[in-house]
Each structure stands twice: as structure tokens, then as C-alpha cells.
Enzyme design. Structure first.
Site, PDB file in Angstrom:
ATOM      1  N   GLN A  81       0.818  -1.218   0.000  1.00 10.94           N
ATOM      2  CA  GLN A  81       0.000   0.000   0.000  1.00 10.94           C
ATOM      3  C   GLN A  81       0.848   1.261   0.000  1.00 10.94           C
ATOM      4  O   GLN A  81       0.301   2.372  -0.031  1.00 10.94           O
ATOM      5  CB  GLN A  81      -0.948   0.003   1.213  1.00 10.94           C
ATOM      6  N   CYS A 128      -8.925  -8.622   4.714  1.00  9.27           N
ATOM      7  CA  CYS A 128      -7.811  -9.562   4.967  1.00  9.27           C
ATOM      8  C   CYS A 128      -6.957  -9.102   6.149  1.00  9.27           C
ATOM      9  O   CYS A 128      -5.732  -9.275   6.155  1.00  9.27           O
ATOM     10  CB  CYS A 128      -6.941  -9.771   3.734  1.00  9.27           C
TER      11      CYS A 128
HETATM   12  N1  7TS Z   1      -0.128  -6.633   1.841  1.00 10.18           N
HETATM   13  C1  7TS Z   1      -0.952  -5.582   1.915  1.00 10.18           C
HETATM   14  C2  7TS Z   1      -0.650  -4.466   2.863  1.00 10.18           C
HETATM   15  C3  7TS Z   1      -2.068  -5.543   1.073  1.00 10.18           C
HETATM   16  O1  7TS Z   1      -2.882  -4.483   1.155  1.00 10.18           O
HETATM   17  C4  7TS Z   1      -2.336  -6.617   0.194  1.00 10.18           C
HETATM   18  C5  7TS Z   1      -3.584  -6.672  -0.633  1.00 10.18           C
HETATM   19  C6  7TS Z   1      -1.406  -7.654   0.133  1.00 10.18           C
HETATM   20  C7  7TS Z   1      -0.333  -7.648   0.991  1.00 10.18           C
HETATM   21  C8  7TS Z   1      -1.561  -8.776  -0.850  1.00 10.18           C
HETATM   22  O2  7TS Z   1      -1.344  -8.298  -2.134  1.00 10.18           O
HETATM   23  P1  7TS Z   1      -1.569  -9.232  -3.412  1.00 10.18           P
HETATM   24  O3  7TS Z   1      -1.353  -8.311  -4.565  1.00 10.18           O
HETATM   25  O4  7TS Z   1      -0.582 -10.310  -3.355  1.00 10.18           O
HETATM   26  O5  7TS Z   1      -2.984  -9.728  -3.319  1.00 10.18           O
HETATM   27  N2  7TS Z   1      -4.632  -5.899  -0.122  1.00 10.18           N
HETATM   28  C9  7TS Z   1      -5.916  -5.922  -0.550  1.00 10.18           C
HETATM   29  C10 7TS Z   1      -6.878  -5.080   0.002  1.00 10.18           C
HETATM   30  O6  7TS Z   1      -6.671  -4.242   0.864  1.00 10.18           O
HETATM   31  N3  7TS Z   1      -8.040  -5.323  -0.593  1.00 10.18           N
HETATM   32  O7  7TS Z   1      -7.881  -6.315  -1.485  1.00 10.18           O
HETATM   33  C11 7TS Z   1      -6.551  -6.706  -1.461  1.00 10.18           C
END
Ligand code: 7TS
Length: 421
Positions: free
Chosen positions: A218, A379
Site C-alpha cells: 500500500q 484480509c
Molecule cells: N499486503 C498488503 C498491505 C495488502 O494491502 C495486500 C492486498 C497484500 C499484501 C496482498 O497483495 P496481493 O497483490 O498479493 O494480493 N490488499 C488488498 C486489500 O486491501 N483489498 O484487497 C486486497
């Protein structure tokens, strides 16, 4: 296909000019103009990034680092140009410190599996914080289980910040101890929007010889990332949250540590030699990139980052901060509404709960007005437990959002409250 790494002149920030570059913003949802406030889940993509991906397929599609033929060479050059773009964007020292993955989740699983094998023994400790996404909790639980290590957690304050009094730089500290081997923390919270004092904590951990891993999922879309200035050992982020294609992610690692870390997945391209008895590993970054990568996506990610670099990132951040401040003020005027995450330093993420209104119902009503927000636990179930809520409604902003869109959401929330309470 453009491969330049930095623009000569940055364009001034003009939200309408930016919006014109996102084809999806012309879509209607339930007959209403789309208001997209779910950028923390995945951002929308500028035309340039979409085009880079399709141009790869239409003109130079071939596997990378394999053939002597022209298309393979061109595909390899385009992919490696993207690696250099990422390197420069996060100020890594070497391009071979950039490992392409399919997302933050994959990057952290790589880190946890490999570091676990390298560092963890029975009784060792791994530290995370209470605001982590499940992607930065579960891989460490698995690693701890595998090696008999213990997972410790930095507590969260009522405003949604790390409780720094629990991890003092001097004196007794029950969280960062002599047994701590790994500190894995988020740079920015996906649920609260809090920008964490990562640099400060990393410096503290470094003094104790602790390896530091940052979940930057983020942060990458909103902040200027400088991994050398942060001082972290590993830094993970997703391309698809930073205006790039889905299925792309990055794990930055400090060269010396990556050299020591064992590979995560075995297969083609990650080896130097293979006999039926034993294999040796390719040099960095290929040791960690088994199999055919998401070439088109990586090229699209490179272009998305070049697109971002065409703008003044500080101006983009300032625009998002204006949206956040406006949304905060307007939402707080609604009776019974409570914002979860009130830290001073935040990106454009606003999570809220309303007395007598279920987040799922509100999200559904907003959708009917063309407004996309996320509802639920995001999550981050332990964080929901910390705040005693089952979920929140979350709006997460990007550079293409406007004050008028925030007003539309606030009006939608007010309407929802009237209907649901
Ligand atoms: N870490 C953080 C802080 C995240 O916000 C997310 C996904 C992930 C890890 C995982 O990322 P990915 O690209 O491997 O899925 N966050 C979110 C969310 O806030 N809403 O949907 C996915």
C-alpha cells in the site's frame, strides 16, 4: 515501446488530464458514472500500461532469456528495461536486486520460506505487527511452525498506529529481543491507511542484527520509496496496486542477503547446472525466478511506473491527501459514523463503521449508485478483532479521484443510512 527511465520534464498535476488516461473511468455502473474507490484492492490502469502489454503480445511475444532469435531478444530487453525502471523507482543499488513475482503475497511467501530456511531455529522469534494483511501473517506462521520459532506481535494503539512504547529503542523490550531473527512489517496499512515509522523501527532492528522485511503493497502506489534510505533488507509490493497489470509483483532484496538465501521454487531458468544428483543456482535475480515469468505484465508494470514518473509524485500524494481530508471531514458529520484509523500520517484510505448499518448492506447500496468501495475485514481479521468490529466500509483513493466523487460517496452514505437504519 518506450523504455526511458526518467522523464526530462514532469507534467503538472491536472486531475482531468489524468482521468482522460484511464479508459475505465468512462464506464457506467448501474447506469451511473463509475466512482472507483477500491484502489487498495487493485488500482485502475492508464492506457499506456494497457497498451504496453498488448503491444508486447502483438509485436514481440516470445519467451525471455532463452532464444537467440530476434523476438526473444526483444522480449528480454523489454523485460529487463522494466527491471531497471523498478530499480530506479525504489532506488535499489542493482537491477539484480529486483525479483519479479506475481504479487506481494508471492513476494512475502518467497521471503518467509527462504529466510525461514536460512535463519530460523527452534526458539527463535519473528516479529510482525497487529495491523498486517493476512499475506504478512500467514507465511510467517507457516515458517515459524516449520522451524519451531515463535511469532510475536507489535500491539496497535486506538488511533491505529504501532504502539512504540512496547518497542522502546532503549531499555527493556519484550518484542524485539535477543532471539528475534526477522521483523516483517507493513509500510502502510491497507485497512487504516496509517503510514508507519518503518525507517525508525528498521534502524532499531538493524542494531540488533535482525533481518527486516517490509510489506510495501500500500506504500508503492502513494509514497516515494527509497529502499536504501529505509535500510530494509527485503521490500515487497504488487504491480497491480500501483497502476500496473494484475499478476505482477516485486521483491527487492539487498544483494548480499539474496546471495545467501536459498531458492524458493525450483525449475527452468533458476539453475546454473543440473545433474540427476544435484543442481547449482543461477546468478541473481534468476535464482528466484523459476519458470516463464509474466513477461507481458512485467513490461506493463514498467510502463505504469514510467507513467507515474512522468508526474510529480509529491503533487499526486498532496491531491490524495486533499481527498482524504475532505472525506474525513464530511463523513465524520454523519451521526453514528466512526472512522477506524485516525493516525496523523495516512495515505488516502478511509475505513468506517456506522451504528446500526451493516457494511455489506452499505457497500451494496453504494454500488447501485456506481460507487465501488470495499466492505468486510480487508484480509486483516486480527486488526478487526483489535477494534472489536466484524468489518468496515473502506474507500481507498488514487490520483485520478476527485472531490466531486468524494461528495457523491458521502451523499450515497447519507442515503444509505436513511434507508438502512
Ligand atoms: N499486503 C498488503 C498491505 C495488502 O494491502 C495486500 C492486498 C497484500 C499484501 C496482498 O497483495 P496481493 O497483490 O498479493 O494480493 N490488499 C488488498 C486489500 O486491501 N483489498 O484487497 C486486497
Amino acid at each position: 515501446m518506450s523504455t526511458s527511465t526518467s522523464p526530462a520534464v514532469q507534467r503538472t498535476f491536472d486531475v482531468e488530464e489524468i482521468r482522460a488516461q484511464f479508459p475505465i473511468l468512462k464506464e457506467l455502473v448501474h447506469g451511473k458514472p463509475l466512482v472507483y474507490f477500491d484502489n487498495a484492492a487493485t488500482s485502475q490502469k492508464p492506457r499506456r500500461a494497457i497498451k504496453a502489454e498488448s503491444t508486447y503480445y502483438a509485436t514481440i511475444n516470445a519467451n525471455v532469456h532463452r532464444g537467440v532469435h530476434t523476438l526473444s531478444t526483444k522480449a528480454t530487453e523489454a523485460q529487463e528495461a522494466a527491471r531497471e525502471t523498478v530499480r530506479a523507482h525504489i532506488n535499489a543499488q542493482h537491477a539484480h536486486e529486483i525479483i519479479f513475482t506475481c504479487g506481494t503475497t508471492a513476494s512475502i511467501n518467497l521471503a518467509a520460506t527462504s529466510l525461514g530456511q536460512l535463519l530460523l531455529k527452534k526458539g527463535d522469534e519473528v516479529v510482525i505487527s497487529g495491523m498486517e494483511h493476512h499475506s504478512n501473517i500467514v507465511p510467517w506462521q507457516l515458517a515459524c511452525e516449520r522451524h519451531g520459532a515463535v511469532l510475536k506481535v507489535i500491539p496497535i494503539t486506538d488511533s491505529g498506529e504501532w504502539d512504540m512504547s512496547a518497542i522502546p529503542a532503549r531499555g527493556r523490550n519484550d518484542i524485539l529481543t535477543d532471539k528475534t531473527r526477522i521483523l516483517a512489517i507493513s509500510h502502510v496499512s491497507n485497512t487504516l491507511g496509517t503510514i508507519n515509522p518503518a525507517k525508525k523501527l528498521i534502524a532499531q532492528a538493524k542494531k540488533k542484527g535482525i533481518i527486516t522485511v517490509v510489506d510495501g503493497a500500500q506504500a508503492a502506489p502513494h509514497l516515494k520509496i527509497d529502499v536504501q534510505d529505509l535500510g530494509c533488507d527485503l521490500y515487497a509490493f504488487s504491480g497491480h496496486k500501483a497502476y500496473g497489470p494484475t499478476g505482477t509483483g516485486v521483491l527487492y532484496g539487498r544483494e548480499e542477503l539474496l546471495e545467501r538465501m536459498p531458492p524458493w521454487q525450483g525449475g527452468g531458468e533458476m539453475i546454473d547446472t543440473v545433474t540427476l544428483e544435484k543442481s547449482t543456482w543461477a546468478k541473481l535475480p534468476f535464482k528466484f525466478e523459476a519458470g516463464t515469468p509474466h513477461i507481458a505484465g512485467i513490461i506493463g508494470l514498467g510502463e505504469a511506473i514510467r507513467w507515474m514518473q512522468d508526474y510529480d509524485l509529491d503533487a499526486m500524494a498532496a491531491h490524495e491527501r486533499t481527498l482524504l481530508e475532505h472525506a474525513t471531514k464530511e463523513l465524520l458529520a454523519i451521526d453514528g459514523l466512526r472512522i477506524i484509523g485516525t493516525a496523523k500520517e495516512k495515505v488516502g484510505v478511509i475505513s468506517f463503521v456506522i451504528d446500526g448499518v451493516h457494511h455489506y448492506d452499505l457497500g451494496t447500496l453504494l454500488d447501485q449508485q456506481g460507487i465501488a468501495v470495499r466492505t468486510g475485514h480487508h484480509c486483516t481479521q486480527p486488526l478487526m478483532d483489535r477494534f472489536g468490529v466484524s468489518g468496515t466500509t473502506r474507500a481507498s483513493f488514487a490520483c485520478f479521484n476527485t472531490i466531486a466523487e468524494v461528495d457523491a460517496m458521502v451523499a450515497g452514505v447519507k442515503k444509505g443510512v436513511k434507508m438502512l437504519r
